[in-house]
Design a protein around this motif. Sequence first.
Motif, PDB file in Angstrom:
ATOM      1  N   MET A 118      12.469   4.491  40.034  1.00  0.00           N
ATOM      2  CA  MET A 118      13.561   3.581  39.499  1.00  0.00           C
ATOM      3  C   MET A 118      14.199   2.909  40.636  1.00  0.00           C
ATOM      4  N   LEU A 119      14.361   1.433  40.465  1.00  0.00           N
ATOM      5  CA  LEU A 119      15.178   0.881  41.440  1.00  0.00           C
ATOM      6  C   LEU A 119      16.516   0.297  40.799  1.00  0.00           C
ATOM      7  N   VAL A 120      17.744   0.614  41.546  1.00  0.00           N
ATOM      8  CA  VAL A 120      18.862   0.261  41.094  1.00  0.00           C
ATOM      9  C   VAL A 120      19.513  -0.709  41.968  1.00  0.00           C
ATOM     10  N   ASP A 121      19.715  -2.003  41.674  1.00  0.00           N
ATOM     11  CA  ASP A 121      20.097  -3.207  42.708  1.00  0.00           C
ATOM     12  C   ASP A 121      21.410  -3.457  41.958  1.00  0.00           C
ATOM     13  N   GLY A 122      22.467  -3.222  42.356  1.00  0.00           N
ATOM     14  CA  GLY A 122      23.904  -3.551  41.638  1.00  0.00           C
ATOM     15  C   GLY A 122      23.796  -3.300  40.055  1.00  0.00           C
ATOM     16  N   ASP A 123      23.759  -4.201  39.146  1.00  0.00           N
ATOM     17  CA  ASP A 123      23.825  -3.998  37.723  1.00  0.00           C
ATOM     18  C   ASP A 123      22.397  -3.843  37.113  1.00  0.00           C
ATOM     19  N   LEU A 124      21.449  -4.237  37.955  1.00  0.00           N
ATOM     20  CA  LEU A 124      20.053  -4.285  37.664  1.00  0.00           C
ATOM     21  C   LEU A 124      19.138  -2.866  37.927  1.00  0.00           C
ATOM     22  N   VAL A 125      18.676  -2.353  36.691  1.00  0.00           N
ATOM     23  CA  VAL A 125      18.181  -1.269  36.922  1.00  0.00           C
ATOM     24  C   VAL A 125      16.743  -1.459  36.430  1.00  0.00           C
ATOM     25  N   LEU A 126      15.865  -1.135  37.342  1.00  0.00           N
ATOM     26  CA  LEU A 126      14.211  -1.362  36.877  1.00  0.00           C
ATOM     27  C   LEU A 126      13.563  -0.138  37.163  1.00  0.00           C
ATOM     28  N   TYR A 127      12.554   0.014  36.314  1.00  0.00           N
ATOM     29  CA  TYR A 127      11.706   1.327  36.110  1.00  0.00           C
ATOM     30  C   TYR A 127      10.276   1.303  36.088  1.00  0.00           C
ATOM     31  N   GLU A 128       9.756   0.070  36.007  1.00  0.00           N
ATOM     32  CA  GLU A 128       8.276  -0.009  35.905  1.00  0.00           C
ATOM     33  C   GLU A 128       7.813  -0.674  37.523  1.00  0.00           C
ATOM     34  N   THR A 129       6.928   0.052  37.759  1.00  0.00           N
ATOM     35  CA  THR A 129       6.310  -0.320  39.158  1.00  0.00           C
ATOM     36  C   THR A 129       6.275  -1.734  39.512  1.00  0.00           C
ATOM     37  N   ALA A 130       5.435  -2.260  38.574  1.00  0.00           N
ATOM     38  CA  ALA A 130       5.033  -3.770  38.935  1.00  0.00           C
ATOM     39  C   ALA A 130       6.262  -4.425  38.813  1.00  0.00           C
ATOM     40  N   ALA A 131       7.281  -4.373  38.144  1.00  0.00           N
ATOM     41  CA  ALA A 131       8.709  -5.013  37.993  1.00  0.00           C
ATOM     42  C   ALA A 131       9.421  -4.536  39.355  1.00  0.00           C
ATOM     43  N   ILE A 132       9.362  -3.574  40.024  1.00  0.00           N
ATOM     44  CA  ILE A 132      10.028  -3.259  41.025  1.00  0.00           C
ATOM     45  C   ILE A 132       9.420  -3.908  42.192  1.00  0.00           C
ATOM     46  N   CYS A 133       8.083  -4.045  42.116  1.00  0.00           N
ATOM     47  CA  CYS A 133       7.203  -4.674  43.358  1.00  0.00           C
ATOM     48  C   CYS A 133       7.671  -6.244  43.361  1.00  0.00           C
ATOM     49  N   LEU A 134       7.639  -6.683  41.996  1.00  0.00           N
ATOM     50  CA  LEU A 134       7.642  -8.249  42.080  1.00  0.00           C
ATOM     51  C   LEU A 134       9.263  -8.405  42.410  1.00  0.00           C
ATOM     52  N   HIS A 135      10.059  -7.719  41.959  1.00  0.00           N
ATOM     53  CA  HIS A 135      11.704  -7.944  42.404  1.00  0.00           C
ATOM     54  C   HIS A 135      11.635  -7.843  44.146  1.00  0.00           C
ATOM     55  N   LEU A 136      11.236  -6.812  44.453  1.00  0.00           N
ATOM     56  CA  LEU A 136      11.333  -6.698  45.858  1.00  0.00           C
ATOM     57  C   LEU A 136      10.611  -7.787  46.738  1.00  0.00           C
ATOM     58  N   ALA A 137       9.365  -8.305  46.361  1.00  0.00           N
ATOM     59  CA  ALA A 137       8.843  -9.549  46.886  1.00  0.00           C
ATOM     60  C   ALA A 137       9.348 -10.614  46.599  1.00  0.00           C
TER      61      ALA A 137
END
Length: 61
Positions: free
Chosen positions: A1-20
């Motif tokens: 899981m990735l928490v970035d302020g109010d954004l919470v992501l828990y799908e691997t591909a979504a986390i990778c794309l968000h970071l990139a």
Amino acid sequence: MLVDGDLVLYETAAICLHLADTNPASGLAPELGTMERAQFYKWLMWLTNTLQTALIVYYYP
């Protein structure tokens, strides 16, 4: 899981794309609109949807 302020992501591909996408200078993914980026998408989706599923079945029967 990735928490970035109010954004919470828990799908691997979504986390990778968000970071990139939020850190383009990091070189985590090729530039948008390139053939290399399309290949990056292909392999990312394969890893998270095909390989990961097969590994789960293999290791957790």
